[in-house]
Design an enzyme around this catalytic site. Structure first.
Site, PDB file in Angstrom:
ATOM      1  N   MET A 130       0.826  -1.207   0.000  1.00 57.88           N
ATOM      2  CA  MET A 130       0.000   0.000   0.000  1.00 57.88           C
ATOM      3  C   MET A 130       0.863   1.260   0.000  1.00 57.88           C
ATOM      4  O   MET A 130       0.793   2.060   0.934  1.00 57.88           O
ATOM      5  CB  MET A 130      -0.911   0.000   1.203  1.00 57.88           C
ATOM      6  N   PRO A 131       1.638   1.439  -1.045  1.00 57.76           N
ATOM      7  CA  PRO A 131       2.541   2.607  -1.052  1.00 57.76           C
ATOM      8  C   PRO A 131       1.774   3.909  -1.242  1.00 57.76           C
ATOM      9  O   PRO A 131       0.665   3.938  -1.781  1.00 57.76           O
ATOM     10  CB  PRO A 131       3.433   2.355  -2.266  1.00 57.76           C
ATOM     11  N   TYR A 132       2.418   4.966  -0.781  1.00 57.89           N
ATOM     12  CA  TYR A 132       1.947   6.333  -1.011  1.00 57.89           C
ATOM     13  C   TYR A 132       3.102   7.095  -1.652  1.00 57.89           C
ATOM     14  O   TYR A 132       4.211   7.111  -1.112  1.00 57.89           O
ATOM     15  CB  TYR A 132       1.549   6.983   0.312  1.00 57.89           C
ATOM     16  N   PHE A 180      -1.322   4.699  -3.897  1.00 62.78           N
ATOM     17  CA  PHE A 180      -1.773   6.089  -4.079  1.00 62.78           C
ATOM     18  C   PHE A 180      -0.638   6.906  -4.691  1.00 62.78           C
ATOM     19  O   PHE A 180       0.512   6.767  -4.280  1.00 62.78           O
ATOM     20  CB  PHE A 180      -2.071   6.760  -2.732  1.00 62.78           C
TER      21      PHE A 180
END
Lengths: 73, 73, 73, 73, 73, 73
Positions: free
Chosen positions: C1-3, C47
């Site tokens: 779940m990288p940002y 994201f």
């Protein structure tokens, strides 16, 4: 799909441990609930990232918080 | 002169090591190439900063990723 | 779940329009693909947020980019 | 009530110690003074947060700074 | 002295207005209360900054949210 | 190669103009000089990014700054 970044000091001395696992869980749940209730945001795509900052890396009033805490005794 | 910040979880257990040195190098090179090819940005002034976030400091679905990973276990 | 946060200047004069819609789409797709191929990250929870910064709000070499661009003019 | 975030590399080898306590204090005081003198901001509500980034997590010219430093010998 | 940054999309079409003034006030109050109740943080030095991001500047699943919204039409 | 992000409110009413071009130039020069003198950082690779935040998007004491300013008359 909100992204929330929470920065807090690592309280508890020079090598403070910062918030506990349980406290972090309450922050994550609380912020996610808030965004769902106020803006209808979907928790499945709500990110919360907590940064714990050493006291000597946070400045307020032109001084490091480590100094402020030492003076407060 | 772009600035890119990449935040990823430190996978690999409670004290996960996160991405390897080689993986980080691929991220740096890949993002820099992308900005040069899409926007013509100069690699000499393209910054990439990678933040590795402990699993218990990242929330999704109102829960810490450490909890989500344990349930997936 | 990288940002991932990408900050670029709004080129094209004092009121530059910055990257086009198509260029932004290429950035989003390119970064998401990179994180999937290098770290195996799931695109569904990747994201990418693009910030466009006015030239006079970006400093380099101690000067605003608006000034640097005018001198290069 | 400004918020300032300063990101610098942790120089001094693979496990560089980064800026000293005294250097951080100078950064905090200097930035707070600057905002007071230029914009009249109140030091009591001026936050400064310093992030120290490992050399291998900072990219420039498409390479990690750890690699650039090693080549510079 | 926590610092919280909330990033949300500007919903409501290509030139969406994003959250209303009242919704922003609820976010500010809610986050400040949460930090006071969970960590005992002082509201007087709790900063909350809300960033509203245009739909075409936010990517998810490798696509811009403006594209995702159009398909959901 | 430091990266500095300065966030300030857009003072001057609901549609405040925020800092002037000259004030921004002083911030950029001042921060760059500070990093050069304290840490020996090279101005050629020192980035400064200024974000101007609308008063109603900044919270302090659990209230929006726009509300605080209105009460202060």
């Amino acid at each position: 799909m909100p992204y929330v970044n929470i920065k807090v000091t690592q309280e508890g001395g020079p090598n403070g441990t910062g918030p506990s696992t349980e406290e972090k869980q309450k922050l994550v749940a609380g912020v996610t609930d808030l965004l769902a209730s106020v803006l209808g945001k979907n928790p499945a795509t709500t990110f919360v990232v907590i940064d714990e900052v050493p006291l000597e890396n946070w400045g307020l009033e032109g001084r490091q918080v480590s100094t402020i805490r030492a003076e407060q005794g």
